[in-house]
Design a protein around this motif. Structure first.
Motif, mmCIF file in Angstrom:
data_model
loop_
_atom_site.group_PDB
_atom_site.id
_atom_site.type_symbol
_atom_site.label_atom_id
_atom_site.label_comp_id
_atom_site.label_asym_id
_atom_site.label_seq_id
_atom_site.Cartn_x
_atom_site.Cartn_y
_atom_site.Cartn_z
ATOM 1 N N LEU A 63 0.831 -1.109 -0.074
ATOM 2 C CA LEU A 63 0.112 -0.103 0.211
ATOM 3 C C LEU A 63 0.793 1.205 -0.067
ATOM 4 O O LEU A 63 1.956 1.226 0.703
ATOM 5 C CB LEU A 63 -1.047 0.046 1.264
ATOM 6 C CG LEU A 63 -1.851 -1.237 1.493
ATOM 7 C CD1 LEU A 63 -2.601 -0.878 2.805
ATOM 8 C CD2 LEU A 63 -2.978 -0.869 0.323
ATOM 9 N N LEU A 64 0.432 2.245 -0.797
ATOM 10 C CA LEU A 64 1.235 3.647 -0.684
ATOM 11 C C LEU A 64 0.236 4.493 0.443
ATOM 12 O O LEU A 64 -1.038 4.665 0.081
ATOM 13 C CB LEU A 64 1.066 4.163 -2.080
ATOM 14 C CG LEU A 64 1.541 5.694 -2.125
ATOM 15 C CD1 LEU A 64 2.990 5.833 -1.576
ATOM 16 C CD2 LEU A 64 1.373 6.180 -3.748
ATOM 17 N N VAL A 65 0.814 5.026 1.188
ATOM 18 C CA VAL A 65 0.362 5.803 2.425
ATOM 19 C C VAL A 65 0.894 7.051 2.003
ATOM 20 O O VAL A 65 2.177 7.474 2.294
ATOM 21 C CB VAL A 65 0.568 5.303 3.920
ATOM 22 C CG1 VAL A 65 -0.317 5.911 4.688
ATOM 23 C CG2 VAL A 65 0.124 3.913 3.904
ATOM 24 N N SER A 66 -0.165 8.230 2.006
ATOM 25 C CA SER A 66 0.423 9.753 1.707
ATOM 26 C C SER A 66 -0.075 10.473 2.784
ATOM 27 O O SER A 66 -1.100 10.230 3.330
ATOM 28 C CB SER A 66 0.252 10.154 0.247
ATOM 29 O OG SER A 66 -1.243 9.856 -0.240
ATOM 30 N N ASP A 125 6.699 12.304 3.757
ATOM 31 C CA ASP A 125 5.227 12.466 4.216
ATOM 32 C C ASP A 125 4.390 11.221 3.262
ATOM 33 O O ASP A 125 3.208 11.205 3.262
ATOM 34 C CB ASP A 125 4.339 13.638 3.799
ATOM 35 C CG ASP A 125 4.521 13.965 2.328
ATOM 36 O OD1 ASP A 125 5.218 13.551 1.586
ATOM 37 O OD2 ASP A 125 3.787 14.905 2.036
ATOM 38 N N ASN A 126 5.297 10.325 2.669
ATOM 39 C CA ASN A 126 4.770 9.283 2.122
ATOM 40 C C ASN A 126 5.508 7.899 2.386
ATOM 41 O O ASN A 126 6.631 8.030 2.895
ATOM 42 C CB ASN A 126 5.014 9.338 0.438
ATOM 43 C CG ASN A 126 4.044 10.131 -0.234
ATOM 44 O OD1 ASN A 126 3.166 9.670 -0.831
ATOM 45 N ND2 ASN A 126 4.233 11.530 -0.200
ATOM 46 N N ALA A 127 4.627 6.899 2.559
ATOM 47 C CA ALA A 127 5.427 5.388 2.874
ATOM 48 C C ALA A 127 4.817 4.327 2.131
ATOM 49 O O ALA A 127 3.589 4.385 1.633
ATOM 50 C CB ALA A 127 5.104 5.398 4.474
ATOM 51 N N LEU A 128 5.563 3.166 2.189
ATOM 52 C CA LEU A 128 5.133 2.015 1.595
ATOM 53 C C LEU A 128 4.875 1.094 2.786
ATOM 54 O O LEU A 128 5.732 0.959 3.646
ATOM 55 C CB LEU A 128 5.861 1.604 0.449
ATOM 56 C CG LEU A 128 6.320 2.417 -0.800
ATOM 57 C CD1 LEU A 128 7.355 1.664 -1.499
ATOM 58 C CD2 LEU A 128 4.976 2.400 -1.468
ATOM 59 N N VAL A 129 3.822 0.414 2.702
ATOM 60 C CA VAL A 129 3.538 -0.615 3.837
ATOM 61 C C VAL A 129 3.136 -1.940 3.107
ATOM 62 O O VAL A 129 2.234 -2.066 2.324
ATOM 63 C CB VAL A 129 2.304 -0.097 4.851
ATOM 64 C CG1 VAL A 129 1.934 -1.182 5.651
ATOM 65 C CG2 VAL A 129 2.545 1.027 5.394
#
Length: 557
Positions: free
Chosen positions: A365-368, A401-405
């Motif tokens: 998932l891309l979390v922004s 401010d973005n992350a990959l989970v």
């Protein structure tokens, strides 16, 4: 004249198709058929341009009428499909009373159902010949009294007996249930509890059509729960569906059907789309599929399924049903058993051709729109870990401010996306979307990314590492109320409230569970405060050997 000619043709065709079976071990079905067809001469030729079943209705009706004056507690069912099982036949009789025996003659497309008394059998025959249309696996069948007063199946082979006894066990369990809901109605209200996988209108239609013809379906979301209204043509079919399907799991250990009668007597469907459908009026417009538009205030529309067209998911069977499956295949999908019967309550979806929740595009998932000053890989691990086991987290080095989970399974990624998209975390509304990446890459050997990438594969904090974990039954959207567990006896209410206040939120209410003081509910001032409290307090060390377990709750204090 045409109906009578058709009757003679039909009867004569049935006679010749079964005359060679008189010598078989199951003689009762042959004798019954011959007793009804003796002395009938051949008739005219059937019109090939006319529907076969419709033409046969008058002929079948004449034959049924001849037997209505000879009541018996044994009911004869004809024209059943080859794939029909004992449970399908029993399902026809469940609404009318207790069932004591069943005999399925697959080679002759017939079955016999023995009711506990003639009154129940009379009600069943009268209903199906005057009001209802009996359907078994999509085919119209014909119901009449049998010439036999009882069924004797002791001489049947052992494998058939196992299947029969398992089906009867389910039927008896159903008959013993008391219906505590309001009066029966043609419209059912269906609530899907513990919805780990998306459920579509088409999935519901396939499931509920097994019981009888479905006229209309309206789906909607209320209080964060997916619900549906399903209308049948008559009360008996709706009652059979309620008895058969209430309490069943659509998928393994989740998506449980909770069914009661609606207060509505008729559904007003305006559009035929993925949220509502009138199967009696295919000409309705699709409407705006982005809006609910079905007349329910506050409806949010159903969750779209990403699983369409995938292969079906099998379900394990237990106890007598496993033995029956091995002996000849009793599909567990016609009955829901009350707790304590020892039988599984999971629908066998392989036979329904329903979609399988096996793939969601990917696990990443891309979390922004994260608060880059406060969000850490550990914080995302704990938050997303409520909905599945997090394998890796990577906060992007050039865009913090973005992350990959990365979740351990695709359906967990779908679950996290559904529940966490657009919630506020540390003052910012985060966005969650599927990522094009298939895995989250760790830094190459010798490289450092300042701790922005972490691998949680072997973390002891995974909630779902055990197959069939009970935690799957307690997954809820973020809420202001948190469920606490693993509370030591030495820890007081004041201790817990103070620790949660230290997270920066207000504690509105607190309550220990009466029957188990190791668990409690704590209500924060807002959902955002509860999210932050969960991130900070899950696995919080309350004593030297005890760590707190925190999850979202559907309850309020």
């Amino acid at each position: 004249m045409f109906a009578v000619t058709t009757m003679f043709t039909t009867i004569n065709m049935v006679y010749f198709s079964f005359r060679g079976t008189r010598k078989s071990g199951l003689k009762r079905g042959s004798d019954e058929l011959f007793s009804q067809t003796s002395g009938v001469s051949n008739g005219g030729v059937m019109n090939p341009h006319t529907d076969h079943r419709d033409n046969n209705n008058d002929a079948k009706k004449v034959k049924l009428d001849r037997n209505l004056n000879k009541p018996s507690r044994v009911v004869h069912v004809r024209n059943i499909p080859n794939e029909a099982m004992e449970t399908d036949v029993i399902n026809l009789g469940v609404p009318f009373g207790r069932i004591t025996n069943v005999l399925l003659l697959k080679g002759k497309n017939q079955a016999f159902l023995e009711m506990a008394d003639e009154t129940s059998a009379m009600a069943m025959v009268k209903y199906y010949n005057n009001s209802g249309t009996p359907i078994v696996r999509g085919r119209t069948v014909y119901v009449q009294f049998s010439n036999h007063k009882e069924l004797k199946t002791d001489s049947m082979n052992p494998s058939s007996q196992v299947s029969t006894q398992a089906a009867l066990q389910a039927a008896q369990a159903l008959s013993s249930q008391t219906d505590t809901q309001g009066g029966p109605n043609t419209v059912l209200r269906v609530i899907v509890d513990n919805q780990i996988y998306p459920i579509t209108l088409d999935v519901l239609h396939q499931i509920f059509s097994r019981v009888g013809k479905v006229l209309k379906i309206i789906t909607f979301t209320k209080n964060g729960t997916f619900q549906a209204l399903i209308q049948y043509p008559d009360v008996i079919t709706a009652q059979a569906a309620k008895l058969s399907l209430d309490g069943q799991n659509i998928y393994n250990g989740c998506c449980t059907l909770r069914i009661d009668y609606s207060k509505l007597n008729n559904l007003n469907v305006k559009y035929n789309n993925d949220k509502s459908r009138d199967f009696t009026n295919p000409g309705l417009p699709m409407g705006d599929t982005g809006l609910d538009g079905i007349g329910f205030r506050g409806s949010l529309g159903m969750m779209g399924s990403p699983f369409a067209g995938l292969s079906s998911l099998g379900s394990p069977l237990t106890a007598a049903f496993a033995a029956a499956a091995a002996a000849g295949g009793l599909p567990l999908g016609a009955f829901a058993l009350p707790s304590g019967t020892g039988a599984s309550t999971t629908l066998s979806l392989a036979g329904l051709g329903l979609p399988s929740p096996q793939a969601f595009g990917g696990c990443v998932l891309l979390v922004s729109n994260l608060n880059e000053e406060k969000v850490t890989p550990d914080a995302l691990f704990i938050l997303f870990g409520v909905y599945g086991d997090v394998v890796r987290v990577k906060i992007l080095f050039n865009k913090k401010d973005n992350a990959l989970v990365q979740m351990s399974e695709p359906h967990q990624a779908q679950l996290a996306l559904t529940n966490l998209d657009k919630i506020k975390v540390f003052g910012k509304e985060i966005r969650v979307n599927p990522s094009k990446h298939q895995v989250v890459q760790m830094p190459k050997e010798g490289q450092s990314d300042a701790g922005l990438t972490k691998d949680f594969t072997n973390s002891p904090l995974h909630r779902f590492k055990k197959p069939g974990s009970k935690n799957y039954q307690n997954i809820y959207p973020p809420s202001a109320t948190l469920h606490l567990s693993n509370i030591p006896a030495s820890v007081t209410e004041e201790d817990i409230k103070k620790s949660f206040q230290d997270t920066g939120g207000d504690v509105v209410a607190f309550k220990f569970f009466q029957k188990d003081r190791k668990m409690a509910l704590i209500q924060m001032g807002s959902i955002e405060e509860a999210v932050i409290a969960l991130i900070k307090m899950h696995n919080y060390q309350v004593t030297e050997s005890s760590h707190l377990r925190v999850s979202f709750s559907k309850s309020t204090i």
